[in-house]
Design a protein around this motif. Structure first.
Motif, PDB file in Angstrom:
ATOM      1  N   GLY A 159      19.033  48.168  28.964  1.00  0.00           N
ATOM      2  CA  GLY A 159      19.346  46.781  28.419  1.00  0.00           C
ATOM      3  C   GLY A 159      18.005  45.674  28.591  1.00  0.00           C
ATOM      4  N   ASN A 160      16.763  46.156  29.110  1.00  0.00           N
ATOM      5  CA  ASN A 160      15.662  45.127  29.146  1.00  0.00           C
ATOM      6  C   ASN A 160      14.936  45.326  28.067  1.00  0.00           C
ATOM      7  OD1 ASN A 160      16.208  45.005  31.980  1.00  0.00           O
ATOM      8  ND2 ASN A 160      15.737  47.098  32.575  1.00  0.00           N
ATOM      9  N   THR A 161      14.273  44.204  27.606  1.00  0.00           N
ATOM     10  CA  THR A 161      13.475  44.142  26.293  1.00  0.00           C
ATOM     11  C   THR A 161      12.150  44.405  26.880  1.00  0.00           C
ATOM     12  OG1 THR A 161      14.915  42.201  25.571  1.00  0.00           O
ATOM     13  CG2 THR A 161      12.635  42.418  24.777  1.00  0.00           C
ATOM     14  N   ILE A 162      11.565  45.305  26.159  1.00  0.00           N
ATOM     15  CA  ILE A 162      10.279  45.778  26.189  1.00  0.00           C
ATOM     16  C   ILE A 162       9.311  45.570  24.975  1.00  0.00           C
ATOM     17  CG2 ILE A 162      10.779  47.249  27.951  1.00  0.00           C
ATOM     18  CD1 ILE A 162      11.001  49.688  26.025  1.00  0.00           C
ATOM     19  N   GLU A 163       8.106  45.379  25.181  1.00  0.00           N
ATOM     20  CA  GLU A 163       7.031  44.984  23.988  1.00  0.00           C
ATOM     21  C   GLU A 163       6.219  46.116  23.592  1.00  0.00           C
ATOM     22  OE1 GLU A 163       5.081  41.501  25.145  1.00  0.00           O
ATOM     23  OE2 GLU A 163       6.923  40.160  24.886  1.00  0.00           O
ATOM     24  N   LEU A 164       5.924  46.205  22.042  1.00  0.00           N
ATOM     25  CA  LEU A 164       5.034  47.139  21.840  1.00  0.00           C
ATOM     26  C   LEU A 164       3.611  46.938  22.201  1.00  0.00           C
ATOM     27  CD1 LEU A 164       4.615  49.649  19.758  1.00  0.00           C
ATOM     28  CD2 LEU A 164       4.101  47.868  17.929  1.00  0.00           C
ATOM     29  N   GLN A 165       2.926  47.931  22.894  1.00  0.00           N
ATOM     30  CA  GLN A 165       1.735  47.945  23.327  1.00  0.00           C
ATOM     31  C   GLN A 165       0.609  48.542  22.266  1.00  0.00           C
ATOM     32  OE1 GLN A 165       0.855  46.247  26.328  1.00  0.00           O
ATOM     33  NE2 GLN A 165       2.990  45.675  25.785  1.00  0.00           N
ATOM     34  N   ASP A 166       0.973  49.881  21.740  1.00  0.00           N
ATOM     35  CA  ASP A 166       0.211  50.566  20.647  1.00  0.00           C
ATOM     36  C   ASP A 166       1.087  51.416  19.971  1.00  0.00           C
ATOM     37  OD1 ASP A 166      -1.940  51.224  19.448  1.00  0.00           O
ATOM     38  OD2 ASP A 166      -2.543  52.717  21.256  1.00  0.00           O
TER      39      ASP A 166
END
Length: 299
Positions: free
Chosen positions: A179-186
């Motif tokens: 449920g953790n929000t993670i961000e696009l890196q590549d």
């Protein structure tokens, strides 16, 4: 009136059409994924002056028919679907199709809501501020997403839902299994058209996969502008698949397919067309001179 006058006119009209096609080919020499066209001619109906006769019982041999042609007409304007050369761009959202002249990217005006798809060889795609994958004119790029919720999944959990085309997007943020929000890196796209996203938790997720359409008779497709094609009654029904599947092209990320126009051939055809047009005008002026001589008999 001499039939040669009208035959010359038909020839001129046909050469004008061919010149229009040549000019359009040259104008699109740098158009991404453009497919050149050619014009073919056929003769028109012939006037029968005397029919053929076979040998008769008196010993006389047969004779051939006497016919006079009444000009020419355009038989077809063929689309030359041979693939253009791939040019390296290094841009992640530039895609070239290789080894599959009858394969096309699938795009939709409304993201597939109406079920009406169009097709293109222009693989220069973009993402908008919502992450939607689009063409340069805003058409949504169609493909497949992982089964279930349609959210990105880890590579080892890949199961694609190939039963339904959906509009692809590259989400900037997702939630992991905890449920953790993670961000696009590549992100990157491999030769099978699979979009791989690396997120801030260090994991690589499957975002989706590009869809391709193949046609039994790709030459029968209709150009509609903006580098788009529609299927037609003679192209056959679109068969959907994915890059590198049997019968479909391979996707090369970081490359663009160039126009397949051959300038040397186009300029040669331009010269031939110009000479043919001049020859047809000469047949008209010569016929006119013959008519003038006929009229002068009255003097």
């Amino acid at each position: 009136m001499l039939n040669s006058l009208y035959s010359g006119i038909t020839g001129m009209k046909g050469q004008q059409t061919k010149m229009d096609v040549i000019a359009n080919n040259i104008a699109n020499v740098n158009t991404t994924g453009f497919k050149s066209q050619r014009v073919r001619f056929q003769d028109m109906i012939s006037q029968m002056d005397a029919r053929a006769q076979g040998p008769n019982t008196g010993g006389r041999g047969g004779i051939n028919a006497q016919q006079v042609g009444l000009g020419s007409q355009v038989a077809s304007t063929d689309i030359m679907m041979q693939g253009g050369s791939l040019q390296f761009t290094g841009r992640a959202l530039d895609f070239g199709l290789q080894n599959g002249d009858s394969s096309f990217f699938v795009v939709s005006q409304d993201g597939g809501a109406s079920g009406m798809n169009q097709y293109t060889r222009d693989g220069g795609f973009y993402t908008d501020n919502n992450g939607n994958l689009t063409t340069s004119s805003g058409m949504r790029v169609m493909g497949y997403q992982p089964e279930g919720s349609g959210a990105p999944v880890l590579e080892e959990g890949l199961v694609m839902n190939t039963d339904q085309l959906v509009a692809l997007d590259i989400p900037q943020t997702i939630q992991d299994a905890n449920g953790n929000t993670i961000e696009l890196q590549d992100y990157a796209v491999d030769s099978t058209g699979t979009i791989l996203g690396t997120y801030s938790n260090g994991e690589v997720y499957i975002i989706g996969r590009l869809a391709l359409a193949s046609f039994a008779n790709a030459d029968g497709m209709e150009k509609v502008g903006e580098n788009l094609y529609n299927s037609s009654a003679n192209s056959g029904v679109a068969q959907f698949g994915a890059p590198s599947d049997d019968g479909f092209a391979t996707v090369r990320s970081g490359f663009m397919e160039m126009s397949n126009v051959d300038l040397a051939n186009e300029f040669t055809e331009m010269i031939v067309t110009s000479r043919a047009y001049s020859a047809n005008t000469r047949s008209i002026t010569t016929s006119d001179e013959m008519l003038q001589e006929l009229i002068n008999l009255k003097r």
